[in-house]
Design a protein around this motif. Sequence first.
Motif, PDB file in Angstrom:
ATOM      1  N   UNK A 184       3.768  -8.317   4.099  1.00 51.99           N
ATOM      2  CA  UNK A 184       2.471  -8.993   4.092  1.00 51.99           C
ATOM      3  C   UNK A 184       1.867  -9.054   5.494  1.00 51.99           C
ATOM      4  N   UNK A 185       2.710  -9.280   6.497  1.00 60.73           N
ATOM      5  CA  UNK A 185       2.215  -9.291   7.881  1.00 60.73           C
ATOM      6  C   UNK A 185       1.638  -7.928   8.262  1.00 60.73           C
ATOM      7  N   UNK A 186       2.265  -6.853   7.813  1.00 64.83           N
ATOM      8  CA  UNK A 186       1.747  -5.511   8.087  1.00 64.83           C
ATOM      9  C   UNK A 186       0.364  -5.330   7.475  1.00 64.83           C
ATOM     10  N   UNK A 204      -1.220   2.379   3.203  1.00 71.96           N
ATOM     11  CA  UNK A 204       0.230   2.589   3.235  1.00 71.96           C
ATOM     12  C   UNK A 204       0.985   1.264   3.121  1.00 71.96           C
ATOM     13  N   UNK A 205       0.510   0.239   3.808  1.00 70.64           N
ATOM     14  CA  UNK A 205       1.173  -1.075   3.765  1.00 70.64           C
ATOM     15  C   UNK A 205       1.090  -1.681   2.365  1.00 70.64           C
ATOM     16  N   UNK A 206      -0.050  -1.545   1.714  1.00 70.35           N
ATOM     17  CA  UNK A 206      -0.190  -2.044   0.342  1.00 70.35           C
ATOM     18  C   UNK A 206       0.720  -1.245  -0.591  1.00 70.35           C
ATOM     19  N   UNK A 207       0.814   0.060  -0.353  1.00 64.38           N
ATOM     20  CA  UNK A 207       1.712   0.900  -1.147  1.00 64.38           C
ATOM     21  C   UNK A 207       3.168   0.432  -1.021  1.00 64.38           C
ATOM     22  N   UNK A 208       3.547   0.004   0.173  1.00 67.77           N
ATOM     23  CA  UNK A 208       4.933  -0.428   0.411  1.00 67.77           C
ATOM     24  C   UNK A 208       5.252  -1.782  -0.222  1.00 67.77           C
ATOM     25  N   UNK A 209       4.267  -2.671  -0.322  1.00 69.15           N
ATOM     26  CA  UNK A 209       4.535  -3.983  -0.921  1.00 69.15           C
ATOM     27  C   UNK A 209       4.475  -3.914  -2.452  1.00 69.15           C
ATOM     28  N   UNK A 210       3.760  -2.949  -2.961  1.00 67.00           N
ATOM     29  CA  UNK A 210       3.519  -2.854  -4.409  1.00 67.00           C
ATOM     30  C   UNK A 210       4.781  -2.903  -5.268  1.00 67.00           C
ATOM     31  N   UNK A 211       5.849  -2.183  -4.947  1.00 68.26           N
ATOM     32  CA  UNK A 211       7.027  -2.186  -5.830  1.00 68.26           C
ATOM     33  C   UNK A 211       7.719  -3.539  -5.957  1.00 68.26           C
ATOM     34  N   UNK A 212       7.643  -4.382  -4.935  1.00 71.15           N
ATOM     35  CA  UNK A 212       8.371  -5.647  -5.033  1.00 71.15           C
ATOM     36  C   UNK A 212       7.833  -6.514  -6.160  1.00 71.15           C
ATOM     37  N   UNK A 213       6.573  -6.347  -6.489  1.00 72.81           N
ATOM     38  CA  UNK A 213       6.014  -7.143  -7.578  1.00 72.81           C
ATOM     39  C   UNK A 213       6.559  -6.687  -8.929  1.00 72.81           C
ATOM     40  N   UNK A 214       6.876  -5.432  -9.049  1.00 72.58           N
ATOM     41  CA  UNK A 214       7.519  -4.949 -10.267  1.00 72.58           C
ATOM     42  C   UNK A 214       8.919  -5.513 -10.428  1.00 72.58           C
ATOM     43  N   UNK A 215       9.626  -5.685  -9.317  1.00 67.64           N
ATOM     44  CA  UNK A 215      10.994  -6.217  -9.370  1.00 67.64           C
ATOM     45  C   UNK A 215      11.038  -7.647  -9.897  1.00 67.64           C
ATOM     46  N   UNK A 216       9.930  -8.385  -9.729  1.00 69.03           N
ATOM     47  CA  UNK A 216       9.889  -9.782 -10.182  1.00 69.03           C
ATOM     48  C   UNK A 216       8.946  -9.965 -11.373  1.00 69.03           C
ATOM     49  N   UNK A 217       8.557  -8.873 -11.991  1.00 67.70           N
ATOM     50  CA  UNK A 217       7.764  -8.946 -13.211  1.00 67.70           C
ATOM     51  C   UNK A 217       6.295  -9.276 -13.021  1.00 67.70           C
ATOM     52  N   UNK A 218       5.789  -9.171 -11.819  1.00 69.15           N
ATOM     53  CA  UNK A 218       4.368  -9.422 -11.568  1.00 69.15           C
ATOM     54  C   UNK A 218       3.610  -8.091 -11.651  1.00 69.15           C
ATOM     55  N   UNK A 219       3.577  -7.551 -12.846  1.00 66.46           N
ATOM     56  CA  UNK A 219       3.011  -6.218 -13.057  1.00 66.46           C
ATOM     57  C   UNK A 219       1.497  -6.191 -12.837  1.00 66.46           C
ATOM     58  N   UNK A 220       0.808  -7.302 -13.089  1.00 65.14           N
ATOM     59  CA  UNK A 220      -0.640  -7.337 -12.842  1.00 65.14           C
ATOM     60  C   UNK A 220      -0.933  -7.272 -11.343  1.00 65.14           C
TER      61      UNK A 220
END
Length: 145
Positions: free
Chosen positions: A47-49, A64-80
């Motif tokens: 998020x700081x990036x 690129x930074x948004x691309x890198x944070x995107x998968x973590x939301x899938x890991x916790x079920x925040x698919x939206x």
Amino acid sequence: MNFQPINNSFIFNDKIDIQCINDLYGDDYLYIEEVFTTVLTEYKVLAENITGYYASEDIPALKSAVHKIKPIFGFVGLTEVQQQCQDFENLCQSASSFELLTNDYSELNDTLINSKSLIEEEKRKLELFNRQRAWILEIGRASCR
């Protein structure tokens, strides 16, 4: 005497895709708690990036930074949230000027802040749930002796 907990399922926040969580982890709530902990650890730097690249108006680095944070939301079920990140990435790809990102970035930033709070709260609830389950199992074992 066979002691069983009254409720053996964790109730997730409505914003969390339960099917996604079940597909990834089943009912392994200890592991789910670990995943939430790991996500929160990684979240801060990611998020700081995003904030830094937005401040410097560096669209490719922001994408690129948004691309890198995107998968973590899938890991916790925040698919939206994951989809919102993808949509923002797409906007970065096609943006002809930085100003075109301002409104969408503001919405994404609000979502990221709210999502972090939600993940923290779910982690706390999982910790309590897992402690209660362990305690109930221990009582059950003791009553069988």
